[in-house]
Design an enzyme around this catalytic site. Structure first.
Site, PDB file in Angstrom:
ATOM      1  N   LYS A  29     -28.158   2.406 -41.497  1.00  0.00           N
ATOM      2  CA  LYS A  29     -28.722   1.056 -41.408  1.00  0.00           C
ATOM      3  C   LYS A  29     -28.351   0.428 -40.044  1.00  0.00           C
ATOM      4  CE  LYS A  29     -28.534   0.343 -46.419  1.00  0.00           C
ATOM      5  NZ  LYS A  29     -27.967  -0.499 -47.505  1.00  0.00           N
ATOM      6  N   TYR A  69     -37.750  -1.217 -50.343  1.00  0.00           N
ATOM      7  CA  TYR A  69     -36.865  -1.871 -51.327  1.00  0.00           C
ATOM      8  C   TYR A  69     -37.660  -2.625 -52.402  1.00  0.00           C
ATOM      9  CZ  TYR A  69     -32.490  -0.915 -48.774  1.00  0.00           C
ATOM     10  OH  TYR A  69     -31.390  -0.306 -48.201  1.00  0.00           O
ATOM     11  N   ASN A 132     -23.422  -2.380 -45.740  1.00  0.00           N
ATOM     12  CA  ASN A 132     -22.840  -1.126 -46.244  1.00  0.00           C
ATOM     13  C   ASN A 132     -23.327   0.137 -45.512  1.00  0.00           C
ATOM     14  OD1 ASN A 132     -25.318  -0.881 -47.421  1.00  0.00           O
ATOM     15  ND2 ASN A 132     -24.607  -0.947 -49.542  1.00  0.00           N
ATOM     16  N   HIS A 135     -27.989   4.189 -46.379  1.00  0.00           N
ATOM     17  CA  HIS A 135     -28.821   4.256 -47.586  1.00  0.00           C
ATOM     18  C   HIS A 135     -28.928   5.702 -48.030  1.00  0.00           C
ATOM     19  CE1 HIS A 135     -32.252   3.875 -50.304  1.00  0.00           C
ATOM     20  NE2 HIS A 135     -32.694   4.985 -49.728  1.00  0.00           N
ATOM     21  N   GLU A 146     -39.474   8.131 -50.895  1.00  0.00           N
ATOM     22  CA  GLU A 146     -38.903   7.561 -49.670  1.00  0.00           C
ATOM     23  C   GLU A 146     -39.177   8.457 -48.460  1.00  0.00           C
ATOM     24  OE1 GLU A 146     -35.341   5.135 -51.983  1.00  0.00           O
ATOM     25  OE2 GLU A 146     -34.788   6.826 -50.718  1.00  0.00           O
TER      26      GLU A 146
HETATM   27  P1  DAT Z   1     -27.755   1.353 -53.013  1.00  0.00           P
HETATM   28  O1  DAT Z   1     -27.966   1.067 -51.554  1.00  0.00           O
HETATM   29  O2  DAT Z   1     -26.346   1.787 -53.302  1.00  0.00           O
HETATM   30  O3  DAT Z   1     -28.784   2.301 -53.587  1.00  0.00           O
HETATM   31  P2  DAT Z   1     -29.222  -0.783 -54.331  1.00  0.00           P
HETATM   32  O4  DAT Z   1     -30.415   0.097 -54.271  1.00  0.00           O
HETATM   33  O5  DAT Z   1     -28.870  -1.399 -55.649  1.00  0.00           O
HETATM   34  O6  DAT Z   1     -27.905  -0.035 -53.789  1.00  0.00           O
HETATM   35  O7  DAT Z   1     -29.390  -1.973 -53.308  1.00  0.00           O
HETATM   36  C1  DAT Z   1     -29.935  -1.743 -52.030  1.00  0.00           C
HETATM   37  C2  DAT Z   1     -29.169  -2.515 -51.013  1.00  0.00           C
HETATM   38  O8  DAT Z   1     -29.279  -3.916 -51.291  1.00  0.00           O
HETATM   39  C3  DAT Z   1     -27.658  -2.246 -51.014  1.00  0.00           C
HETATM   40  O9  DAT Z   1     -27.321  -1.090 -50.282  1.00  0.00           O
HETATM   41  C4  DAT Z   1     -27.136  -3.498 -50.389  1.00  0.00           C
HETATM   42  C5  DAT Z   1     -28.073  -4.570 -50.934  1.00  0.00           C
HETATM   43  N1  DAT Z   1     -27.489  -5.170 -52.139  1.00  0.00           N
HETATM   44  C6  DAT Z   1     -27.414  -4.643 -53.374  1.00  0.00           C
HETATM   45  N2  DAT Z   1     -26.790  -5.450 -54.233  1.00  0.00           N
HETATM   46  C7  DAT Z   1     -26.463  -6.553 -53.499  1.00  0.00           C
HETATM   47  C8  DAT Z   1     -25.797  -7.777 -53.801  1.00  0.00           C
HETATM   48  N3  DAT Z   1     -25.354  -8.039 -55.024  1.00  0.00           N
HETATM   49  N4  DAT Z   1     -25.645  -8.676 -52.796  1.00  0.00           N
HETATM   50  C9  DAT Z   1     -26.095  -8.414 -51.547  1.00  0.00           C
HETATM   51  N5  DAT Z   1     -26.739  -7.283 -51.190  1.00  0.00           N
HETATM   52  C10 DAT Z   1     -26.920  -6.366 -52.162  1.00  0.00           C
HETATM   53 MG    MG Z   2     -30.801   2.069 -53.920  1.00  0.00          MG
END
Ligand code: DAT
Ligand code: MG
Length: 169
Positions: A29, A69, A132, A135, A146
């Site tokens: 990212k 997303y 974080n 991805h 994807e």
């Molecule tokens: P991942 O990236 O582990 O697959 P995800 O698909 O649930 O997680 O979410 C995508 C991204 O969105 C994640 O990497 C960071 C952001 N995100 C997820 N939950 C969040 C939250 N509670 N607050 C802020 N950003 C969040």
């Molecule tokens: Mg995800």
């Protein structure tokens, strides 16, 4: 009898071969790129024995990221997520190998870096969930979607690394 056995053996070897072709979509990212962690993240997948089959640096617009997303579009953090993801270049990658999707997620760690084990990418290199750094696809079907969303046909390589028979028995 011999022919049947041979048939079964060929079947098993094809199954193993297909498993070794599982692909996952991994992306560094904008924060990972800004912080100079592209090489570190790629190194871990390479060193594990996964095969890089697609890689490009790019900075797609909001529409592309909103589609990526789409499952999260009703979440309150969605606008901030899109702003962050479009804030700079990313490095999009496709990695191939047995169990690539599940192992890729394990290598990344938990969504929330503070819940990630040391030794994982997020557990070693970041703190906040909204920064974080990487991805990884969460399932084989989403990985296919994807990879198709981020790469055109000719951008994915089919090749055999010389280490193949030292990684797989
Ligand atoms: P991942 O990236 O582990 O697959 P995800 O698909 O649930 O997680 O979410 C995508 C991204 O969105 C994640 O990497 C960071 C952001 N995100 C997820 N939950 C969040 C939250 N509670 N607050 C802020 N950003 C969040
Ligand atoms: Mg995800």
């Amino acid at each position: 009898m011999v022919a049947t056995l041979l048939h079964i053996l060929v079947g098993f070897s094809k199954m193993a071969d297909d498993k070794r072709k599982e692909r996952t979509f991994i992306m560094v990212k904008p924060d990972g790129v800004q912080r100079g962690l592209v090489g570190e993240i790629m190194k871990r997948f390479e060193a594990r024995g996964y095969k890089l089959v697609g890689c490009k640096m790019c900075q797609p617009g909001a529409e592309h990221l909103k589609e990526h997303y789409v499952d999260l579009k009703s979440k309150p953090f969605f606008p901030g997520l899109i702003e962050y993801m479009t804030s700079g270049p990313v490095v999009a990658m496709a990695w191939e190998g047995t169990d690539a999707v599940k192992q890729g997620r394990k290598m990344l760690g938990e969504t929330k870096p503070l819940e990630s084990q040391p030794g994982t990418i997020r557990g070693d290199f970041c703190i906040d969930v909204g920064r974080n750094i990487c991805h990884g696809s969460d399932g084989v079907e989403s990985a296919k979607k994807e990879i198709a969303h981020w790469f055109k046909e000719g951008e994915l390589m089919s090749w055999t690394p010389c280490e193949f028979n030292w990684v797989y028995e």
